[in-house]
Structure formats: structure tokens, C-alpha cells
Design a protein around this motif. Structure first.
Motif, PDB file in Angstrom:
ATOM      1  N   THR A 189       3.693 -68.291  46.907  1.00 35.52           N
ATOM      2  CA  THR A 189       4.246 -67.973  45.711  1.00 35.52           C
ATOM      3  C   THR A 189       4.746 -66.572  45.661  1.00 35.52           C
ATOM      4  N   LEU A 246       5.850 -63.378  43.893  1.00 38.27           N
ATOM      5  CA  LEU A 246       5.860 -62.676  42.435  1.00 38.27           C
ATOM      6  C   LEU A 246       6.566 -61.328  42.670  1.00 38.27           C
ATOM      7  N   LYS A 299      15.314 -63.472  39.362  1.00 36.22           N
ATOM      8  CA  LYS A 299      15.220 -64.997  39.477  1.00 36.22           C
ATOM      9  C   LYS A 299      15.677 -65.752  40.770  1.00 36.22           C
ATOM     10  N   ASP A 344       9.390 -66.751  42.632  1.00 36.03           N
ATOM     11  CA  ASP A 344       8.856 -67.950  42.098  1.00 36.03           C
ATOM     12  C   ASP A 344       8.441 -67.485  40.624  1.00 36.03           C
ATOM     13  N   ILE A 345       7.754 -66.321  40.639  1.00 36.51           N
ATOM     14  CA  ILE A 345       7.400 -65.817  38.985  1.00 36.51           C
ATOM     15  C   ILE A 345       7.563 -64.439  39.134  1.00 36.51           C
ATOM     16  N   TYR A 384      -0.777 -69.578  36.046  1.00 37.08           N
ATOM     17  CA  TYR A 384       0.322 -70.187  36.386  1.00 37.08           C
ATOM     18  C   TYR A 384       0.151 -71.439  37.378  1.00 37.08           C
ATOM     19  N   HIS A 385      -0.964 -70.807  38.265  1.00 37.79           N
ATOM     20  CA  HIS A 385      -1.325 -72.187  39.143  1.00 37.79           C
ATOM     21  C   HIS A 385      -2.084 -73.183  38.518  1.00 37.79           C
ATOM     22  N   GLU A 393       3.832 -72.191  32.701  1.00 34.19           N
ATOM     23  CA  GLU A 393       5.257 -71.730  33.188  1.00 34.19           C
ATOM     24  C   GLU A 393       5.418 -70.255  32.519  1.00 34.19           C
ATOM     25  N   SER A 438       7.775 -68.150  34.938  1.00 37.67           N
ATOM     26  CA  SER A 438       8.098 -68.769  36.033  1.00 37.67           C
ATOM     27  C   SER A 438       9.596 -68.895  36.410  1.00 37.67           C
ATOM     28  N   ASN A 439       9.854 -69.206  37.588  1.00 31.11           N
ATOM     29  CA  ASN A 439      11.404 -69.213  37.884  1.00 31.11           C
ATOM     30  C   ASN A 439      12.123 -70.351  37.130  1.00 31.11           C
ATOM     31  N   ARG A 440      11.422 -71.340  36.883  1.00 34.99           N
ATOM     32  CA  ARG A 440      11.953 -72.547  35.985  1.00 34.99           C
ATOM     33  C   ARG A 440      12.399 -72.158  34.719  1.00 34.99           C
TER      34      ARG A 440
END
Length: 331
Positions: A4, A6, A93, A97-98, A120-121, A125, A170-172
Motif C-alpha cells: 500500500t 501512501l 492520485k 493507493d491512499i 483503511y485496511h 475509503e 483512498s485512490n478510489r
């Protein structure tokens, strides 16, 4: 090893006094999280220089040469805190991932990042950093800040109480946030509009470690007014309601004047007439001012000017990413 990635996004404006103190703290937190197996060693601290007039950018460039975990971007001019944060988020972005956005002054508890990453884990999000108390604030600042959150909530704005811009995204969520194209931005209200599963992490805020605050009362009031008018049209509806009430009272006043005239009870009243005229004049000017604020925002939105322009970076963009990047960054 956790993969992940960051990116800690740190907006900076004239922070030459505090940056040498807090930069190692941000890097130290990344190293702690890497050692704990919660993030990837490829994680970075991304500084966003918001057109500083001091040596902030020179310090960022120096840090990036000392350690590859430090990277930075420089805006072509000062565009304000919210635009600086957005610039950092949009820059990060496609590489992480975050992200965790945090101010440079060291007032927000950096150790709360670990709990944010854990949340987050755990499936969240968005993780909001929320102040557990305001003991360090003066009574006036505490009263005005809390009043603002209550007012914005009443106006229909979806905000997290006592949350500023310390948050994990989060990236999403970032990919969806990139679809919000408005020029007048208020991230505290925009992020909740994106949706997705979210939670809050509570921490105690401390005094600024060095330097002076760049958010005096005037800027705080401007930010509050921008937040209200960017997220809600309720002030316009309040004007309509007030107009109906005043119209009803005026109609009753007309009836009273006509009936009094027929009954022969009318007397000349300069004071009452003056008060009515001043009241109606004040209401009209206030209403026009609020309507004008919305019209002005519409005017700025139709221009579709770029929200930020990146003039320099401390690193090179991969060629494939460079081809995707618009000429004036985010539009």
C-alpha cells in the motif's frame, strides 16, 4: 511486506520556520508505518508550495535532494489553501493507493495517521481526522468555529463536525473526486459528497510548532462564507421566505392604513415611516448582496479557469503520464 503506497500531502505557504521541524516528523511516521508492515517503502511526503514568498520552495528542493521520500510541486502563484490541497491530491492520485492531507504547522497529531491507515485496511475509503477538544483555542475562536459547523449543517451542507483538512482518502475516492469540476471548492464539504464507507479518528490538536498562523479572522470568515455558498442554496430560499413574510406584513399595514383613513384616525407619523423605509431598504440590500454572491460564483464557474497550475516539480513525470497531463494541469 505491505504494498500500500501512501502519499502524505502537505500544503505549504511561507513555512520556512516550521518546515525543517515538521518534515522529519512526516518522514519518521512513514518509516514507522513501513517498519510495522502497514505501507510500502515507496510511500512519499508530497509538499505543495502554494506560491510562498519566503524560502519554502528552496527548503523543499533541498529536502528532496537529501531523501527520495521527499517530493514537491510548486504552484505558479498563491491560489489558497483549498486549491493547494486539491493540487497535491490530484498529483498523487495516479501514484499511490491512499493519501493523507495534513497542514505543515504540526498542530495535527501525526501519530493519528497509523490509526487512519488501520481503518483503511479495515475497509474504510475515507477517514476523517477530528479534533477531540478545542482547549488550545481562545473562547472567541472556539465559539465562532463551532457556530460555523452548526450553521453549515443547518444550511444543508454535509460536513464532519470539528474536522478541517486532516483526512485519509483512498485512490478510489480520489478518482471520483477528480470528476468534481467546480472552481469554488470547499473540500470539507466535497469529500462527504463523494460517498463511500467512512469513519473518524479523534485526536488532540496542539499549538503551532513555529511561525505564524496564515488564517486570521478575515480568511476564516471568507472560508466559512465560501463553504456555505458552495454547498447550499438555502440562503436564497431564506430570502424568499423573508420576502413572503415582509410582503404579508406590508399587506396588513396597508389594510390598517386604509381602515384608519376611513375611520378618520390617521395622523402624520414621520418616525414610523422612516423606520419602515430603513427596514425594507436594509432587507433589500442584504438580499441583493447574497444573490450577487451566487451570481459571482456562477460567473467564475462559467470561465472554467484552472484551479491550479504547477510550475515546477522536484521530480520527473514518466513520459506516459506526461502525455495524459493537460497543459494547464487540472481544469
Amino acid at each position: 511486506m505491505n504494498d500500500t503506497i501512501l502519499y502524505i500531502v502537505v500544503p505549504c505557504y511561507n513555512e520556512e520556520k516550521v518546515l525543517p521541524i515538521t518534515a522529519p516528523m512526516f518522514l519518521g511516521e512513514i518509516n514507522t508505518l513501513v517498519e510495522a508492515g502497514k505501507i510500502s517503502p515507496d510511500s512519499r511526503v508530497l509538499f505543495v508550495n502554494d506560491g510562498s514568498k519566503d524560502k519554502t520552495w528552496e527548503i523543499i528542493q533541498s529536502l528532496s535532494k537529501e531523501d527520495p521520500h521527499y517530493i514537491g510541486i510548486c504552484q505558479s502563484r498563491n491560489r489558497g489553501h483549498q486549491n493547494a490541497v486539491l493540487a497535491g491530491l490530484m498529483e498523487a492520485k495516479d501514484h499511490c493507493d491512499i493519501t493523507i492531507s495534513i497542514d505543515c504547522d504540526g498542530q495535527d497529531d501525526i501519530s493519528a495517521m497509523e490509526q487512519m491507515v488501520d481503518e483503511y485496511h479495515g475497509g474504510c475509503e475515507v477517514v476523517y481526522g477530528v479534533r477531540s477538544r478545542r482547549d488550545t483555542d481562545t473562547f472567541f475562536k472556539r465559539f465562532t468555529a463551532e457556530s460555523f459547523y452548526h450553521l453549515l449543517k443547518w444550511m444543508g451542507g454535509e460536513v464532519v463536525f470539528n474536522h478541517a483538512d486532516y483526512r485519509l482518502i483512498s485512490n478510489r475516492v480520489l478518482q471520483e473526486l477528480a470528476n468534481f469540476k467546480e472552481v469554488n471548492i470547499f473540500l470539507r464539504g466535497m469529500v462527504p459528497l463523494v460517498g463511500f464507507k467512512s469513519t473518524s479518528v479523534y485526536y488532540a490538536r496542539t499549538e503551532r510548532l513555529a511561525g505564524e498562523s496564515h488564517y486570521p479572522l478575515k480568511k476564516m470568515l471568507m472560508l466559512a462564507f465560501d463553504g456555505i455558498t458552495s454547498l447550499s442554496v438555502k440562503p436564497i430560499r431564506l430570502i424568499t421566505s423573508l420576502g413572503l413574510i415582509v410582503a404579508a406584513l406590508s399587506f396588513l399595514g396597508i389594510l390598517w392604513a386604509v381602515i384608519g383613513s376611513f375611520l378618520g384616525n390617521t395622523v402624520s407619523g414621520w418616525a414610523s415611516t422612516t423606520c419602515i423605509l430603513c427596514f425594507l431598504g436594509g432587507i433589500q440590500l442584504l438580499s441583493l448582496g447574497i444573490i450577487g454572491e451566487y451570481v459571482g460564483k456562477i460567473y467564475l464557474e462559467t470561465k472554467a479557469r484552472p484551479r491550479y497550475i504547477i510550475s515546477e516539480r522536484t521530480y520527473d513525470i514518466p513520459e506516459e503520464a506526461r502525455q495524459k497531463e493537460p497543459a494547464l494541469s487540472e481544469k
